[in-house]
Design a protein around this motif. Structure first.
Motif, PDB file in Angstrom:
ATOM      1  N   ASP A  61       0.849  -1.203   0.000  1.00 53.18           N
ATOM      2  CA  ASP A  61       0.000   0.000   0.000  1.00 53.18           C
ATOM      3  C   ASP A  61       0.884   1.252   0.000  1.00 53.18           C
ATOM      4  N   ASP A  62       1.689   1.396  -1.076  1.00 53.30           N
ATOM      5  CA  ASP A  62       2.751   2.397  -1.108  1.00 53.30           C
ATOM      6  C   ASP A  62       3.165   2.580  -2.556  1.00 53.30           C
ATOM      7  N   HIS A  63       3.500   3.819  -2.955  1.00 52.90           N
ATOM      8  CA  HIS A  63       3.748   4.047  -4.384  1.00 52.90           C
ATOM      9  C   HIS A  63       4.980   3.304  -4.898  1.00 52.90           C
ATOM     10  N   LEU A  64       5.972   3.072  -4.023  1.00 55.86           N
ATOM     11  CA  LEU A  64       7.117   2.267  -4.465  1.00 55.86           C
ATOM     12  C   LEU A  64       6.844   0.778  -4.253  1.00 55.86           C
ATOM     13  N   GLY A  65       6.236   0.465  -3.118  1.00 57.76           N
ATOM     14  CA  GLY A  65       6.001  -0.938  -2.767  1.00 57.76           C
ATOM     15  C   GLY A  65       4.988  -1.633  -3.664  1.00 57.76           C
ATOM     16  N   ALA A  66       4.101  -0.842  -4.262  1.00 58.30           N
ATOM     17  CA  ALA A  66       3.003  -1.427  -5.054  1.00 58.30           C
ATOM     18  C   ALA A  66       3.503  -2.358  -6.152  1.00 58.30           C
ATOM     19  N   THR A  67       4.663  -2.035  -6.707  1.00 54.80           N
ATOM     20  CA  THR A  67       5.139  -2.796  -7.865  1.00 54.80           C
ATOM     21  C   THR A  67       6.237  -3.790  -7.521  1.00 54.80           C
ATOM     22  N   ARG A  68       6.708  -3.797  -6.302  1.00 53.81           N
ATOM     23  CA  ARG A  68       7.894  -4.613  -6.050  1.00 53.81           C
ATOM     24  C   ARG A  68       7.697  -5.707  -5.013  1.00 53.81           C
ATOM     25  N   GLU A  69       6.466  -5.960  -4.613  1.00 54.83           N
ATOM     26  CA  GLU A  69       6.228  -7.072  -3.705  1.00 54.83           C
ATOM     27  C   GLU A  69       5.488  -8.194  -4.438  1.00 54.83           C
ATOM     28  N   GLY A  70       5.490  -9.390  -3.844  1.00 53.63           N
ATOM     29  CA  GLY A  70       4.830 -10.537  -4.472  1.00 53.63           C
ATOM     30  C   GLY A  70       3.524 -10.885  -3.773  1.00 53.63           C
ATOM     31  N   ASP A  71       2.825 -11.891  -4.295  1.00 57.04           N
ATOM     32  CA  ASP A  71       1.544 -12.318  -3.718  1.00 57.04           C
ATOM     33  C   ASP A  71       1.704 -13.531  -2.803  1.00 57.04           C
ATOM     34  N   ASP A  72       2.734 -14.323  -3.076  1.00 56.44           N
ATOM     35  CA  ASP A  72       2.939 -15.565  -2.331  1.00 56.44           C
ATOM     36  C   ASP A  72       3.483 -15.243  -0.934  1.00 56.44           C
ATOM     37  N   LEU A  73       2.782 -15.686   0.095  1.00 53.56           N
ATOM     38  CA  LEU A  73       3.202 -15.368   1.467  1.00 53.56           C
ATOM     39  C   LEU A  73       4.429 -16.151   1.918  1.00 53.56           C
ATOM     40  N   GLU A  74       4.711 -17.256   1.283  1.00 56.38           N
ATOM     41  CA  GLU A  74       5.741 -18.175   1.780  1.00 56.38           C
ATOM     42  C   GLU A  74       7.109 -17.489   1.983  1.00 56.38           C
ATOM     43  N   PRO A  75       7.645 -16.769   0.993  1.00 53.00           N
ATOM     44  CA  PRO A  75       8.946 -16.126   1.240  1.00 53.00           C
ATOM     45  C   PRO A  75       8.897 -15.093   2.365  1.00 53.00           C
ATOM     46  N   TYR A  76       7.750 -14.470   2.559  1.00 47.41           N
ATOM     47  CA  TYR A  76       7.620 -13.488   3.635  1.00 47.41           C
ATOM     48  C   TYR A  76       7.611 -14.179   5.004  1.00 47.41           C
ATOM     49  N   HIS A  77       6.942 -15.329   5.076  1.00 44.64           N
ATOM     50  CA  HIS A  77       7.001 -16.094   6.323  1.00 44.64           C
ATOM     51  C   HIS A  77       8.428 -16.570   6.599  1.00 44.64           C
ATOM     52  N   ALA A  78       9.114 -16.994   5.547  1.00 43.55           N
ATOM     53  CA  ALA A  78      10.504 -17.447   5.721  1.00 43.55           C
ATOM     54  C   ALA A  78      11.382 -16.298   6.217  1.00 43.55           C
ATOM     55  N   ALA A  79      11.156 -15.099   5.679  1.00 42.23           N
ATOM     56  CA  ALA A  79      11.943 -13.942   6.126  1.00 42.23           C
ATOM     57  C   ALA A  79      11.624 -13.613   7.587  1.00 42.23           C
ATOM     58  N   PHE A  80      10.358 -13.744   7.958  1.00 40.61           N
ATOM     59  CA  PHE A  80       9.970 -13.507   9.358  1.00 40.61           C
ATOM     60  C   PHE A  80      10.718 -14.477  10.277  1.00 40.61           C
ATOM     61  N   ASP A  81      10.757 -15.743   9.869  1.00 43.62           N
ATOM     62  CA  ASP A  81      11.468 -16.754  10.670  1.00 43.62           C
ATOM     63  C   ASP A  81      12.970 -16.449  10.725  1.00 43.62           C
ATOM     64  N   ALA A  82      13.532 -15.994   9.611  1.00 44.15           N
ATOM     65  CA  ALA A  82      14.967 -15.647   9.590  1.00 44.15           C
ATOM     66  C   ALA A  82      15.240 -14.485  10.542  1.00 44.15           C
ATOM     67  N   MET A  83      14.354 -13.500  10.540  1.00 42.16           N
ATOM     68  CA  MET A  83      14.527 -12.358  11.457  1.00 42.16           C
ATOM     69  C   MET A  83      14.560 -12.827  12.912  1.00 42.16           C
ATOM     70  N   ALA A  84      13.721 -13.810  13.225  1.00 46.73           N
ATOM     71  CA  ALA A  84      13.646 -14.299  14.605  1.00 46.73           C
ATOM     72  C   ALA A  84      14.968 -14.898  15.068  1.00 46.73           C
ATOM     73  N   HIS A  85      15.810 -15.309  14.106  1.00 44.19           N
ATOM     74  CA  HIS A  85      17.118 -15.871  14.455  1.00 44.19           C
ATOM     75  C   HIS A  85      18.230 -14.820  14.448  1.00 44.19           C
ATOM     76  N   GLU A  86      17.877 -13.587  14.127  1.00 45.23           N
ATOM     77  CA  GLU A  86      18.871 -12.510  14.113  1.00 45.23           C
ATOM     78  C   GLU A  86      18.608 -11.612  15.315  1.00 45.23           C
ATOM     79  N   ALA A  87      19.409 -11.806  16.364  1.00 47.85           N
ATOM     80  CA  ALA A  87      19.191 -11.050  17.605  1.00 47.85           C
ATOM     81  C   ALA A  87      19.182  -9.555  17.316  1.00 47.85           C
ATOM     82  N   GLY A  88      18.184  -8.878  17.806  1.00 49.28           N
ATOM     83  CA  GLY A  88      18.114  -7.428  17.638  1.00 49.28           C
ATOM     84  C   GLY A  88      17.399  -6.990  16.372  1.00 49.28           C
ATOM     85  N   ASN A  89      16.952  -7.932  15.558  1.00 46.53           N
ATOM     86  CA  ASN A  89      16.248  -7.598  14.311  1.00 46.53           C
ATOM     87  C   ASN A  89      14.761  -7.878  14.513  1.00 46.53           C
TER      88      ASN A  89
END
Lengths: 149, 149
Positions: free
Chosen positions: B22-50
């Motif tokens: 919901d953003d003029h730059l973000g509108a064109t550069r994100e995907g529809d599939d949630l899977e990589p976003y969930h994977a990134a969320f899980d990766a963040m959880a393993h990076e202390a302070g992120n």
């Protein structure tokens, strides 16, 4: 000149601090007491993906940079590599060490699955701007800082 | 409007992606599939302070930002807080939510012992530049990016 890049050890902190200070901006903003620098090195060791790299030639540390891998959701969940605190010994500048250092960072970033490499540069470092543009970096962003002290 | 900010849970990933898009730059550069976003969320959880933060009002997620604490040796071993991927629901902009969000980031940064808070902003977001300057941020740096894909 043959340079090898490796992860810094705690024993390298003094040499890294000397490089941080050997810089027109760094000269006035670093301290003499090693203790907070050692504490920061230890803190980095507990932050997965946050690493301090040194460049060595003939047993001497002559360059350093910090490389941090940051996972995140934006840009199709792109993991980023962020470069910080780039320094080369002042008497060795202009000999391609910076190019070798950025190539080292890029190799580490790719190995860590990063899709993007980013850094910010103080506007007063006008030579460095040309250097990064030559290496394919785009100055697309404005970097904001706010002191919390 | 009363907004509360909290750490995102994995169940919030869909709502955060909706805000990123919901953003003029973000509108064109994100995907529809949630899977990589969930994977990134899980990766963040393993990076202390992120951490991924969401802002909620009336049970709806209406804002998000990413906050990363990065220890390092430079600037007298200053720990930094870095803000990334700031988004506010487009129909709620201009109502002080951004100011509340940056205040939340600052409080978390201070609690984590950070001496500096930093972010980069795409040059095309000219309104955001005035916003950050009003909040005491200095546009002292140039932000470089390089695509590794």
């Amino acid at each position: 000149m043959s340079i090898s890049f490796r992860h810094a050890s705690r024993a390298d902190v003094r040499a890294v601090l000397a490089l941080l200070t050997d810089d027109h901006l760094g000269a006035t903003r670093e301290g003499d007491d090693l203790e907070p620098y050692h504490a920061a090195f230890d803190a980095m060791a507990h932050e997965a993906g946050n690493t301090l790299i040194v460049g060595e030639t003939g047993g001497q540390i002559i360059a350093t940079y910090q490389l941090t891998f940051i996972s995140g959701l934006s840009l199709r969940a792109a993991r980023r590599a962020q470069i910080e605190s780039v320094r080369i010994a002042s008497h060795l500048r202009g000999q391609g060490i910076g190019t070798a250092m950025i190539a080292d960072a890029e190799a580490r970033a790719r190995a860590a699955g990063c899709m993007l490499i980013q850094l910010t540069m103080n506007r007063s470092r006008s030579d460095a701007k040309r250097f990064y543009e030559r290496l394919g970096f785009t100055p697309s962003h404005i970097g904001f800082k706010r002191d919390l002290s």
